[in-house]
Design a protein around this motif. Structure first.
Motif, PDB file in Angstrom:
ATOM      1  N   ASN A   1      38.349  43.981  26.482  1.00 50.13           N
ATOM      2  CA  ASN A   1      37.760  42.828  27.161  1.00 50.13           C
ATOM      3  C   ASN A   1      37.699  43.022  28.680  1.00 50.13           C
ATOM      4  OD1 ASN A   1      37.484  41.560  24.710  1.00 50.13           O
ATOM      5  ND2 ASN A   1      39.454  40.522  24.864  1.00 50.13           N
ATOM      6  N   ASP A   2      38.610  43.832  29.222  1.00 51.38           N
ATOM      7  CA  ASP A   2      38.738  43.960  30.665  1.00 51.38           C
ATOM      8  C   ASP A   2      38.141  45.237  31.241  1.00 51.38           C
ATOM      9  OD1 ASP A   2      40.237  41.608  30.552  1.00 51.38           O
ATOM     10  OD2 ASP A   2      42.109  42.717  30.294  1.00 51.38           O
ATOM     11  N   GLU A   3      38.180  46.334  30.480  1.00 51.44           N
ATOM     12  CA  GLU A   3      37.839  47.636  31.044  1.00 51.44           C
ATOM     13  C   GLU A   3      37.013  48.459  30.067  1.00 51.44           C
ATOM     14  OE1 GLU A   3      40.987  49.862  33.005  1.00 51.44           O
ATOM     15  OE2 GLU A   3      42.284  48.122  32.738  1.00 51.44           O
TER      16      GLU A   3
END
Length: 180
Positions: free
Chosen positions: A166-168
């Motif tokens: 979700n972040d990277e």
């Protein structure tokens, strides 16, 4: 008292345009106490690169005569045997004798070229062995995606792999050291 494995869960969505394989997998990964996050993520990457309905993690580091990741047919034939690291020729000979195809995934950074120079001549005789290397910077970046419950997306196209949470996102370009 011996330390126990740490259990990780991964919801893995795979879109492999090179093989036309599109599937979601729910993985339970046991991380041996001596295993690093980097190595565990290389195992997840190898799963994504070779995913099928019959590909599965075995009991892993604690079992000598099993692959850590393998694809076994319903008749018991080993279609794919996946090993990790800089395996010795004797172990790979055994795997090549038991499986239709063996994949060795190396990820050791600067030590891989030295190992490959020493091993390449002996390994060329195995016609069912592939060897790929995952660049060290990609391995380190994949380790940043680790959490106990992971939501991962893997997109494979033109031999480039994007592994995302979700972040990277991490771009992985495996180097083929030996093809079939």
């Amino acid at each position: 008292m011996a330390q126990k494995a740490t259990i990780f869960k991964a919801a893995l969505q795979i879109a492999d345009m090179d093989r036309h394989y599109y599937q979601d997998h729910q993985l339970t990964i046991a991380q041996h106490p001596s295993e690093t996050d980097e190595r565990m993520m290389v195992r997840i990457l190898a799963f994504a690169m070779n995913a099928s309905d019959t590909l599965a993690f075995s009991k892993g580091l604690c079992v000598d005569d099993e692959a850590e990741l393998w694809d076994i047919s319903l008749s018991g034939d080993i279609n794919l045997w996946v090993e990790f690291g800089q395996a010795d020729e004797k172990w790979l000979r055994k795997a090549c004798g038991r499986a239709k195809e063996v994949l060795l995934v190396t990820y050791g950074g600067r030590s891989v070229p030295v190992w490959w120079q020493q091993s390449q001549q002996a390994l060329t005789r195995y016609t069912n062995l592939r060897v790929i290397d995952i660049p060290q910077e990609s391995v380190k970046a994949m380790a940043q995606l680790v959490s106990r419950n992971m939501d991962l997306q893997c997109s494979i196209s033109d031999e480039q792999i994007w592994l995302s949470s979700n972040d990277e996102s991490v771009l992985i370009e495996p180097q083929v050291l030996k093809s079939l």
